[in-house]
Design a protein around this motif. Structure first.
Motif, PDB file in Angstrom:
ATOM      1  N   UNK A  58      30.048  45.770  49.970  1.00  0.00           N
ATOM      2  CA  UNK A  58      29.766  46.450  48.697  1.00  0.00           C
ATOM      3  C   UNK A  58      28.531  47.343  48.832  1.00  0.00           C
ATOM      4  N   UNK A  59      27.495  46.846  49.530  1.00  0.00           N
ATOM      5  CA  UNK A  59      26.296  47.660  49.747  1.00  0.00           C
ATOM      6  C   UNK A  59      26.660  48.947  50.491  1.00  0.00           C
ATOM      7  N   UNK A  60      27.513  48.832  51.495  1.00  0.00           N
ATOM      8  CA  UNK A  60      27.962  50.013  52.249  1.00  0.00           C
ATOM      9  C   UNK A  60      28.749  50.959  51.338  1.00  0.00           C
ATOM     10  N   UNK A  61      29.604  50.395  50.498  1.00  0.00           N
ATOM     11  CA  UNK A  61      30.367  51.198  49.543  1.00  0.00           C
ATOM     12  C   UNK A  61      29.428  51.965  48.614  1.00  0.00           C
ATOM     13  N   UNK A  62      28.428  51.291  48.056  1.00  0.00           N
ATOM     14  CA  UNK A  62      27.472  51.941  47.160  1.00  0.00           C
ATOM     15  C   UNK A  62      26.751  53.075  47.884  1.00  0.00           C
ATOM     16  N   UNK A  63      26.364  52.849  49.140  1.00  0.00           N
ATOM     17  CA  UNK A  63      25.680  53.884  49.919  1.00  0.00           C
ATOM     18  C   UNK A  63      26.558  55.123  50.038  1.00  0.00           C
ATOM     19  N   UNK A  64      27.825  54.916  50.363  1.00  0.00           N
ATOM     20  CA  UNK A  64      28.751  56.040  50.508  1.00  0.00           C
ATOM     21  C   UNK A  64      28.930  56.777  49.186  1.00  0.00           C
ATOM     22  N   UNK A  75      31.237  49.307  39.004  1.00  0.00           N
ATOM     23  CA  UNK A  75      31.806  48.367  39.972  1.00  0.00           C
ATOM     24  C   UNK A  75      31.158  47.011  39.752  1.00  0.00           C
ATOM     25  N   UNK A  76      31.953  45.995  39.399  1.00  0.00           N
ATOM     26  CA  UNK A  76      31.373  44.675  39.136  1.00  0.00           C
ATOM     27  C   UNK A  76      30.820  44.030  40.406  1.00  0.00           C
ATOM     28  N   UNK A  77      29.872  43.120  40.229  1.00  0.00           N
ATOM     29  CA  UNK A  77      29.219  42.442  41.356  1.00  0.00           C
ATOM     30  C   UNK A  77      30.194  41.608  42.179  1.00  0.00           C
ATOM     31  N   UNK A  78      31.318  41.237  41.591  1.00  0.00           N
ATOM     32  CA  UNK A  78      32.281  40.415  42.339  1.00  0.00           C
ATOM     33  C   UNK A  78      33.465  41.236  42.861  1.00  0.00           C
ATOM     34  N   UNK A  79      33.309  42.583  42.915  1.00  0.00           N
ATOM     35  CA  UNK A  79      34.369  43.444  43.439  1.00  0.00           C
ATOM     36  C   UNK A  79      34.280  43.500  44.941  1.00  0.00           C
ATOM     37  N   UNK A  80      35.375  43.417  45.647  1.00  0.00           N
ATOM     38  CA  UNK A  80      36.704  43.080  45.152  1.00  0.00           C
ATOM     39  C   UNK A  80      36.863  41.569  45.015  1.00  0.00           C
ATOM     40  N   UNK A  81      37.678  41.187  44.084  1.00  0.00           N
ATOM     41  CA  UNK A  81      37.963  39.777  43.860  1.00  0.00           C
ATOM     42  C   UNK A  81      38.615  39.191  45.104  1.00  0.00           C
ATOM     43  N   UNK A  82      38.144  38.019  45.514  1.00  0.00           N
ATOM     44  CA  UNK A  82      38.708  37.374  46.699  1.00  0.00           C
ATOM     45  C   UNK A  82      40.184  37.071  46.480  1.00  0.00           C
ATOM     46  N   UNK A  83      40.553  36.667  45.295  1.00  0.00           N
ATOM     47  CA  UNK A  83      41.963  36.371  45.009  1.00  0.00           C
ATOM     48  C   UNK A  83      42.809  37.639  45.075  1.00  0.00           C
ATOM     49  N   UNK A  84      42.305  38.734  44.534  1.00  0.00           N
ATOM     50  CA  UNK A  84      43.024  40.012  44.610  1.00  0.00           C
ATOM     51  C   UNK A  84      43.165  40.432  46.072  1.00  0.00           C
TER      52      UNK A  84
END
Length: 134
Positions: A17-23, A40-49
Motif C-alpha cells: 500500500x505504501x508503494x501504491x501511495x508513492x506511485x 483508499x481504506x487502510x485495509x485495502x485490499x481486503x485479504x478475503x477479496x
C-alpha cells in the motif's frame, strides 16, 4: 512469486500500500492522484477479496482442466453498461447503483487495474509478488 504466511500478509500489504501511495502521488502515472489516495481504506485490499480474486471458484477449481475450451483473459467490467442496465431493468436509482458498484466491483476491479499498470518502457509497477495461502 513469494509465498506469504497468513500472519505476515498484513505487514506485506502495508508495504505494498505504501508503494501504491508513492506511485499515486509522485507523478509516475503522468499526473498526481492525491484525492484517490485519501479514498483508499487502510485495509485495502481486503485479504478475503484477494483470496477470491487469486483463487476464483470455477468449474476447474479442483485442479482439472479442459483443453476443449479456449483460454481467455478476464476483462474489465463495463461499468457504464452495468449502470444503465441497473437503471433500465432493475429500476435502481444512482445512490443504490453507486453503493452496489462500490461494494461489489471496486476491490477486484482496482486490484486488476493496479496489477496491470506499466511504465512507458513496459515495466510492471505493482507486479504481485505474493501468494495468499488457502
Amino acid at each position: 512469486m513469494t509465498s506469504v504466511a497468513p500472519a505476515q500478509l498484513p505487514d506485506m500489504l502495508e508495504t505494498w500500500r505504501d508503494h501504491l501511495f508513492t506511485i499515486l502521488v509522485d507523478g509516475t502515472l503522468g499526473r498526481k492522484y492525491l484525492t484517490l489516495t485519501g479514498s483508499i481504506p487502510a485495509d485495502f485490499p481486503s485479504i478475503e477479496i484477494m483470496r477470491l480474486y487469486l483463487y476464483p471458484v470455477t468449474t476447474w477449481s479442483d485442479g482439472a482442466s479442459s483443453s476443449s475450451l479456449p483460454q481467455f483473459n478476464p476483462t474489465q467490467p463495463n461499468i457504464t453498461r452495468l449502470t444503465a442496465f441497473c437503471q433500465d431493468h432493475l429500476g435502481w436509482m444512482q445512490p443504490k447503483i453507486h453503493k452496489y458498484l462500490r461494494n461489489n466491483f471496486w476491490p477486484t476491479t482496482c486490484m486488476q487495474v493496479l496489477c496491470q499498470l506499466r511504465t512507458d518502457d513496459g515495466v510492471i509497477l505493482l507486479k504481485p509478488t505474493f501468494n495468499v495461502e488457502k
